[in-house]
Design a protein around this motif. Structure first.
Motif, mmCIF file in Angstrom:
data_model
loop_
_atom_site.group_PDB
_atom_site.id
_atom_site.type_symbol
_atom_site.label_atom_id
_atom_site.label_comp_id
_atom_site.label_asym_id
_atom_site.label_seq_id
_atom_site.Cartn_x
_atom_site.Cartn_y
_atom_site.Cartn_z
ATOM 1 N N VAL A 1 -0.035 9.171 4.383
ATOM 2 C CA VAL A 1 0.989 8.342 3.752
ATOM 3 C C VAL A 1 2.366 8.631 4.347
ATOM 4 C CG1 VAL A 1 1.558 9.882 1.832
ATOM 5 C CG2 VAL A 1 1.789 7.432 1.540
ATOM 6 N N VAL A 2 2.620 9.886 4.731
ATOM 7 C CA VAL A 2 3.894 10.221 5.385
ATOM 8 C C VAL A 2 3.983 9.541 6.745
ATOM 9 C CG1 VAL A 2 5.255 12.094 6.389
ATOM 10 C CG2 VAL A 2 4.189 12.400 4.152
ATOM 11 N N ILE B 1 10.556 5.288 12.616
ATOM 12 C CA ILE B 1 10.939 6.633 13.048
ATOM 13 C C ILE B 1 9.920 7.191 14.033
ATOM 14 C CG2 ILE B 1 11.379 8.993 12.270
ATOM 15 C CD1 ILE B 1 12.381 7.819 9.640
ATOM 16 N N ILE B 2 8.639 6.918 13.806
ATOM 17 C CA ILE B 2 7.596 7.309 14.743
ATOM 18 C C ILE B 2 6.718 6.096 15.024
ATOM 19 C CG2 ILE B 2 7.556 9.701 13.954
ATOM 20 C CD1 ILE B 2 4.995 9.059 12.425
ATOM 21 N N LEU C 1 2.208 9.707 18.339
ATOM 22 C CA LEU C 1 1.171 10.533 17.716
ATOM 23 C C LEU C 1 0.040 10.834 18.701
ATOM 24 C CD1 LEU C 1 0.960 8.808 14.211
ATOM 25 C CD2 LEU C 1 2.068 10.975 14.769
ATOM 26 N N VAL C 2 -0.316 9.851 19.500
ATOM 27 C CA VAL C 2 -1.374 10.050 20.498
ATOM 28 C C VAL C 2 -0.922 11.063 21.548
ATOM 29 C CG1 VAL C 2 -2.693 8.948 22.346
ATOM 30 C CG2 VAL C 2 -2.412 7.786 20.142
ATOM 31 N N LYS C 3 0.319 10.941 22.008
ATOM 32 C CA LYS C 3 0.843 11.879 23.006
ATOM 33 C C LYS C 3 0.928 13.298 22.455
ATOM 34 C CE LYS C 3 3.608 8.514 25.610
ATOM 35 N NZ LYS C 3 4.988 8.105 26.018
ATOM 36 N N ALA C 4 1.192 13.397 21.148
ATOM 37 C CA ALA C 4 1.340 14.720 20.527
ATOM 38 C C ALA C 4 0.016 15.254 19.988
ATOM 39 C CB ALA C 4 2.363 14.638 19.400
ATOM 40 N N ARG C 5 -1.099 14.619 20.328
ATOM 41 C CA ARG C 5 -2.388 14.983 19.747
ATOM 42 C C ARG C 5 -2.755 16.446 20.034
ATOM 43 N NH1 ARG C 5 -5.881 10.821 21.284
ATOM 44 N NH2 ARG C 5 -6.190 9.935 19.199
ATOM 45 N N THR D 1 -4.743 5.997 13.168
ATOM 46 C CA THR D 1 -5.291 4.653 12.938
ATOM 47 C C THR D 1 -4.412 3.853 11.971
ATOM 48 O OG1 THR D 1 -7.539 5.474 13.289
ATOM 49 C CG2 THR D 1 -7.298 3.354 12.153
ATOM 50 N N LEU D 2 -4.001 4.488 10.879
ATOM 51 C CA LEU D 2 -3.131 3.813 9.907
ATOM 52 C C LEU D 2 -1.772 3.496 10.523
ATOM 53 C CD1 LEU D 2 -3.943 5.912 6.711
ATOM 54 C CD2 LEU D 2 -4.710 3.589 7.229
ATOM 55 N N SER D 3 -1.288 4.400 11.356
ATOM 56 C CA SER D 3 -0.009 4.163 12.035
ATOM 57 C C SER D 3 -0.093 2.945 12.946
ATOM 58 C CB SER D 3 0.383 5.403 12.840
ATOM 59 O OG SER D 3 1.608 5.203 13.515
ATOM 60 N N LYS D 4 -1.225 2.791 13.628
ATOM 61 C CA LYS D 4 -1.412 1.623 14.501
ATOM 62 C C LYS D 4 -1.389 0.330 13.695
ATOM 63 C CE LYS D 4 -4.095 3.967 18.107
ATOM 64 N NZ LYS D 4 -5.426 4.091 18.775
#
Length: 243
Positions: free
Chosen positions: A166-167, A176-177, A182-186, A224-227
């Motif tokens: 949720v964040v 903000i992101i 997120l993928v690069k920071a995996r 996935t949710l971010s996408k």
């Protein structure tokens, strides 16, 4: 006193007000939870054979305070989130205000779900595994303080870690992101989650795996949710520009 100093003082006073309200909510929740703490204690030990041992008169107070404290934290999380929202509300657009407010209930339910996952799934598996190692060679003897500390270490962190999706959705919606970040920071994120898993679990391989796997799945779910949120935000921005 210039305008800038006045604005800073007003913001600090507003922040102080929000912190006080959150603190009052925690104290009231703690008092209410403490009234029913014995019933909650009986629920938490219902699957135990026999009674837990106390090594000192202060142990039971510590245990009751921990149980009441966790319940108070659960109740206070949405209150704290709402007070933060009220504090930053003037700096948000109308759309951002509505979006951010809609995420607050999710914080509460994911915290409860995370604790439930830790208590109902991980805790009995890890406890059964560790007691099984003793076999018939040792007499299993649980003290109340160590039993609840062990339970707390496996359950409470998941309440906060389950807030991750949720964040991430919230930060993605505000721009903000994004999922590409997120993928690069995996890799570094995996490393951090693995370190966290090792720190919050007992020093055995099985416990580490049982905690690491759900956390890595949570991170992938968050991506996935971010996408999904990112595509919707891009589509919404495109429609606004077209109109």
């Amino acid at each position: 006193m210039d305008q800038t100093q006045m604005n800073v003082i007003e913001h600090l006073a507003e922040l102080r007000r929000r912190i006080i309200i959150t603190g009052i909510a925690f104290v009231l929740s703690f008092i209410l939870a403490f009234i029913f703490v014995k019933d909650n204690y009986q629920f938490l030990i219902k699957d135990l054979d026999g009674k837990l041992a106390l090594l000192g008169p202060g142990d039971i107070i510590w245990i009751y305070m921990v149980i009441a404290g966790v319940m108070a934290i659960a109740v206070t999380i949405p209150v704290a989130a709402f007070e933060i929202w009220r504090f930053v509300k003037p700096a948000l657009t109308k759309v951002e205000q509505k979006v951010s407010l809609a995420f607050i209930p999710g914080l509460f339910f994911l915290f409860i779900f995370g604790i439930a996952f830790g208590y109902l799934v991980l805790f009995p598996i890890v406890l059964s595994f560790l007691t099984g190692l003793a076999g018939d060679q040792f007499e299993t003897f649980f003290t109340a303080e160590k039993y609840f500390r062990f339970m707390l270490n496996l359950s409470l962190p998941f309440g906060f870690l389950f807030e991750m999706p949720v964040v991430v959705m919230f930060l993605t919606r505000l721009g903000i992101i994004n999922p590409h970040t997120l993928v690069k920071a995996r890799k570094i994120s995996y490393f951090i989650l693995i370190v966290v898993s090792i720190l919050i679990t007992p020093p055995d391989f099985i416990s580490d795996i049982l905690v690491i796997v759900p956390l890595l799945l949570l991170y992938e779910i968050s991506i996935t949710l971010s996408k999904i949120i990112y595509r919707k935000r891009l589509s919404s921005d495109t429609n606004v520009v077209s109109n």
